[in-house]
Design an enzyme around this catalytic site. Structure first.
Site, PDB file in Angstrom:
ATOM      1  N   ARG A  79       0.966  -1.149  -0.105  1.00 31.66           N
ATOM      2  CA  ARG A  79      -0.111   0.228   0.122  1.00 31.66           C
ATOM      3  C   ARG A  79       1.121   1.265   0.216  1.00 31.66           C
ATOM      4  O   ARG A  79       0.745   2.241  -0.519  1.00 31.66           O
ATOM      5  CB  ARG A  79      -0.709   0.053   1.132  1.00 31.66           C
ATOM      6  CG  ARG A  79      -2.724  -0.440   1.093  1.00 31.66           C
ATOM      7  CD  ARG A  79      -2.554  -1.194   2.714  1.00 31.66           C
ATOM      8  NE  ARG A  79      -1.416  -2.589   2.835  1.00 31.66           N
ATOM      9  CZ  ARG A  79      -1.838  -4.109   2.035  1.00 31.66           C
ATOM     10  NH1 ARG A  79      -2.317  -3.960   2.548  1.00 31.66           N
ATOM     11  NH2 ARG A  79      -0.826  -4.537   2.120  1.00 31.66           N
ATOM     12  N   THR A  80       2.114   1.390   0.947  1.00 31.62           N
ATOM     13  CA  THR A  80       2.276   2.345   0.614  1.00 31.62           C
ATOM     14  C   THR A  80       2.840   3.166  -0.259  1.00 31.62           C
ATOM     15  O   THR A  80       3.115   4.108  -0.253  1.00 31.62           O
ATOM     16  CB  THR A  80       3.270   2.972   2.188  1.00 31.62           C
ATOM     17  OG1 THR A  80       2.795   1.789   3.176  1.00 31.62           O
ATOM     18  CG2 THR A  80       3.737   4.121   2.399  1.00 31.62           C
ATOM     19  N   LYS A 120      26.459  -4.476  -2.191  1.00 37.64           N
ATOM     20  CA  LYS A 120      27.603  -4.573  -2.435  1.00 37.64           C
ATOM     21  C   LYS A 120      27.924  -3.957  -0.848  1.00 37.64           C
ATOM     22  O   LYS A 120      29.205  -3.750  -0.996  1.00 37.64           O
ATOM     23  CB  LYS A 120      27.934  -3.943  -3.266  1.00 37.64           C
ATOM     24  CG  LYS A 120      27.864  -4.424  -4.192  1.00 37.64           C
ATOM     25  CD  LYS A 120      27.826  -3.922  -5.965  1.00 37.64           C
ATOM     26  CE  LYS A 120      27.200  -4.069  -6.688  1.00 37.64           C
ATOM     27  NZ  LYS A 120      27.460  -2.538  -8.418  1.00 37.64           N
ATOM     28  N   ARG A 175      11.035   3.451   3.407  1.00 40.81           N
ATOM     29  CA  ARG A 175      11.046   3.183   4.100  1.00 40.81           C
ATOM     30  C   ARG A 175      11.571   2.291   4.986  1.00 40.81           C
ATOM     31  O   ARG A 175      12.814   1.601   3.709  1.00 40.81           O
ATOM     32  CB  ARG A 175       9.627   1.508   4.403  1.00 40.81           C
ATOM     33  CG  ARG A 175       9.571   0.719   5.032  1.00 40.81           C
ATOM     34  CD  ARG A 175       8.362  -0.363   4.047  1.00 40.81           C
ATOM     35  NE  ARG A 175       7.835   0.318   4.662  1.00 40.81           N
ATOM     36  CZ  ARG A 175       6.182   0.291   4.560  1.00 40.81           C
ATOM     37  NH1 ARG A 175       5.867  -1.012   4.280  1.00 40.81           N
ATOM     38  NH2 ARG A 175       4.970   0.373   5.285  1.00 40.81           N
ATOM     39  N   HIS A 224       5.551   6.078  11.338  1.00 39.40           N
ATOM     40  CA  HIS A 224       4.484   5.677  10.409  1.00 39.40           C
ATOM     41  C   HIS A 224       3.522   6.747   9.862  1.00 39.40           C
ATOM     42  O   HIS A 224       2.504   6.724  10.228  1.00 39.40           O
ATOM     43  CB  HIS A 224       4.099   4.144  10.399  1.00 39.40           C
ATOM     44  CG  HIS A 224       3.619   3.930   8.886  1.00 39.40           C
ATOM     45  ND1 HIS A 224       3.604   4.341   7.555  1.00 39.40           N
ATOM     46  CD2 HIS A 224       3.641   2.827   8.769  1.00 39.40           C
ATOM     47  CE1 HIS A 224       3.586   4.278   6.304  1.00 39.40           C
ATOM     48  NE2 HIS A 224       2.898   2.166   6.699  1.00 39.40           N
TER      49      HIS A 224
HETATM   50  N1   CP Z   1      -0.404   0.378   5.655  1.00 39.32           N
HETATM   51  C1   CP Z   1       0.868  -0.174   5.047  1.00 39.32           C
HETATM   52  O1   CP Z   1       2.153   0.361   5.781  1.00 39.32           O
HETATM   53  O2   CP Z   1       1.397  -1.399   4.217  1.00 39.32           O
HETATM   54  P1   CP Z   1       2.479  -1.487   3.613  1.00 39.32           P
HETATM   55  O3   CP Z   1       3.466  -2.040   4.452  1.00 39.32           O
HETATM   56  O4   CP Z   1       1.518  -2.393   2.319  1.00 39.32           O
HETATM   57  O5   CP Z   1       3.081  -0.794   2.681  1.00 39.32           O
END
Ligand code: CP
Length: 307
Positions: free
Chosen positions: A51-52, A80, A101, A129
């Site tokens: 999603r993110t 590497k 991320r 998050h």
């Molecule tokens: N909610 C969320 O962060 O989903 P993903 O891990 O799929 O990005």
């Protein structure tokens, strides 16, 4: 640090949160624009995501910008031995904005210290998050008509679930009452309990997922047990099936109750809940597109109308 970076939800205050929510509403009504023409956004995902990453990339595409990046760090020179610092410095040569991320807590903050390009934290370990929080707030506002005076019940992995940590902090402005339901091993970290104490936030902690709590809840926020954060898989096995929601458990709940979940889910929400009008997690994920369009524009200093 570029002051338009968003690393923790505490980087922005109530006024900015409310402005982003109004802008998300504007983008929901007007999702296709050309306001990112000429801009390049890098999405660096050192951890898996559906999603993110895809909602950020959709947001950029719908606003007329371009995307570079990776979804699998093993295909990059970090495999590497290139350091995160060098990776960020290199990507800063190419992109106007970095969305990252990372599995390490604090990685996004560190990234802001080695580049002048704005950085958006798309999840750092079990820490924060913040963009998920913006879509959660938008979802709560849309379903409840307010953010104020709500009872929010958080269930499951409150230790490693970064989304509940960010959301708890953001709701400090709105007089919430929290119910935290988790086993001892996955309870809300004491630093967040202290945060509640220091900010006068009401909360209760439970081990059991009872009808009494569900029936006095406005937002039921379910979470997945984060297997990837356990060092001992036997510890995960012990707690992975403790909290499960099925549709019968919603029978006595308030009409306005909505079930939220950051997703992905494993077994904590039965599929029979999906057809309930109280299930909101798929719309919640869709709201991520609009919230992230607003967040990207903030990071790039682009003015956006507000609904
Ligand atoms: N909610 C969320 O962060 O989903 P993903 O891990 O799929 O990005």
């Amino acid at each position: 640090m570029n002051r338009n970076s968003l690393v923790s939800i505490s980087d922005i205050g109530k006024d900015e949160i409310m402005r982003l929510l109004r802008q998300a509403s504007y983008f929901e009504a007007n999702p296709n624009q050309r306001i990112l023409q000429g801009k390049v956004v890098a999405t660096l995902f050192f951890e898996p995501s559906t999603r993110t990453r895809l909602s950020f990339e959709t947001a950029v595409n719908r606003l007329g910008g371009r995307i570079i990046g990776f979804s699998d760090a093993s295909t990059t020179s970090s495999s590497k031995g290139e350091t995160l610092k060098d990776t960020i410095k290199m990507v800063s040569n190419y992109a106007d904005l970095i969305v990252m991320r990372h599995y390490l807590e604090g990685a996004a903050r560190y990234a802001t210290e080695v580049t002048d390009v704005p950085v958006i934290n798309a999840g750092d370990g079990a820490n924060q998050h913040p963009t998920q929080t913006m879509l959660d707030l938008y979802s709560i506002y849309k379903t409840q008509g307010t953010l104020d005076n709500l009872t929010i019940t958080m269930v499951g992995d409150l230790k490693y679930g970064r989304t509940v940590h960010s959301l708890l902090m953001a709701l400090q402005y709105f007089n919430p009452t929290f119910n935290f339901i988790a086993c001892k091993e996955l309870e809300m970290p004491r630093e967040y309990i202290r945060f509640c104490d220091e900010h006068g936030i009401k909360y209760n902690e439970y081990r059991d997922f009872t009808p009494e709590v569900i029936n006095n809840t406005d937002i039921l926020y379910m979470t997945r047990v984060q297997r990837e954060r356990f060092t001992d898989i036997m510890e995960y096995e012990k707690v992975k099936d403790l909290y499960n929601l099925n549709v019968k458990m919603l029978e006595g709940s308030r009409d306005n109750l909505r079930v939220l979940h950051p997703l992905p889910r494993v077994n904590e929400i039965d599929q029979d809940v999906d057809d309930s009008p109280k299930a909101y997690y798929f719309q919640q994920a869709k709201n991520g597109l609009y919230a992230r369009q607003a967040i990207i524009c903030r990071a790039l200093g682009i003015e956006v109308p507000e609904n």
